[in-house]
Design an enzyme around this catalytic site. Structure first.
Site, PDB file in Angstrom:
ATOM      1  N   ASP A 128       0.835  -1.202   0.000  1.00  0.00           N
ATOM      2  CA  ASP A 128       0.000   0.000   0.000  1.00  0.00           C
ATOM      3  C   ASP A 128       0.871   1.255   0.000  1.00  0.00           C
ATOM      4  OD1 ASP A 128       0.859  -0.606   2.640  1.00  0.00           O
ATOM      5  OD2 ASP A 128      -0.803   0.507   3.519  1.00  0.00           O
ATOM      6  N   GLU A 137       0.489  -1.216   5.836  1.00  0.00           N
ATOM      7  CA  GLU A 137       1.580  -0.528   6.533  1.00  0.00           C
ATOM      8  C   GLU A 137       1.267   0.953   6.745  1.00  0.00           C
ATOM      9  OE1 GLU A 137       5.256   1.702   7.191  1.00  0.00           O
ATOM     10  OE2 GLU A 137       3.967   1.900   5.447  1.00  0.00           O
TER      11      GLU A 137
END
Length: 183
Positions: free
Chosen positions: A91, A152
């Site tokens: 991400d 994350e």
């Protein structure tokens, strides 16, 4: 057994030959909007990573999530005793549409675009490094794991137990996120 100097030369040669493919993969992955809440984009990146992992012989485990991007683990088995974890994430922090406004480009010797440093280049570096080791016949490891989590950049952090479990199994863990001058 190949000597250290010959091993380094063979690895560099392999990496030089695969640099165009690496750059193509980097361009492809950074042209996908994959902010933490953008499941479709994250899952597309995971699909690209899964394909590359399978091509170089990893055992691939897809960990689907209904309300977040999927996670993926690639395991490479060797004949040695050491276990290594290469920690990555799929991400980014960028909102939808960023890839259209700030497309991937190369400026001199630098690649620029959403997610290049955070962390598509590190993720691909992990994959291409393991691929290079295998290509030159280096298997003096028990296991190399590439773990890519999808959360994350923001909550909720469903991957923490997964990361902790894989880290406990490893003798060493490298976070593949690029460093910056400010630390």
């Amino acid at each position: 057994m190949i000597g250290a100097t010959d091993l380094i030369a063979a690895l560099l040669s392999h990496l030089e030959r695969t640099l165009p493919a690496y750059m193509d993969d980097l361009r492809t992955m950074t042209q996908v909007d994959c902010g933490t809440g953008q499941k479709a984009g994250i899952d597309l990146v995971v699909t690209l990573i899964a394909r590359r992992l399978e091509e170089v012989g990893a055992e691939v485990e897809l960990l689907p999530h209904s309300d977040a991007g999927d996670d993926i683990i690639g395991r490479f088995r060797g004949s040695g005793t050491r276990r290594l974890l290469l920690l990555c994430h799929t991400d980014t922090v960028y909102p939808p549409g960023t890839t259209l406004v700030r497309p991937f480009r190369v400026e001199g010797s630098r690649a620029v675009g959403p997610g290049v440093a955070d962390m598509k280049s590190g993720l691909l570096s992990a994959l291409y490094a393991v691929s290079a080791l295998l290509a030159v016949g280096f298997v003096d490891f028990a296991e190399i794991v590439i773990l890519c989590n999808s959360d994350e950049e923001g909550p909720p952090r469903h991957s923490i137990p997964l990361i902790e479990a894989e880290a406990r199994r490893a003798g060493i863990v490298f976070c593949m996120e690029a460093g910056r001058a400010n630390g």
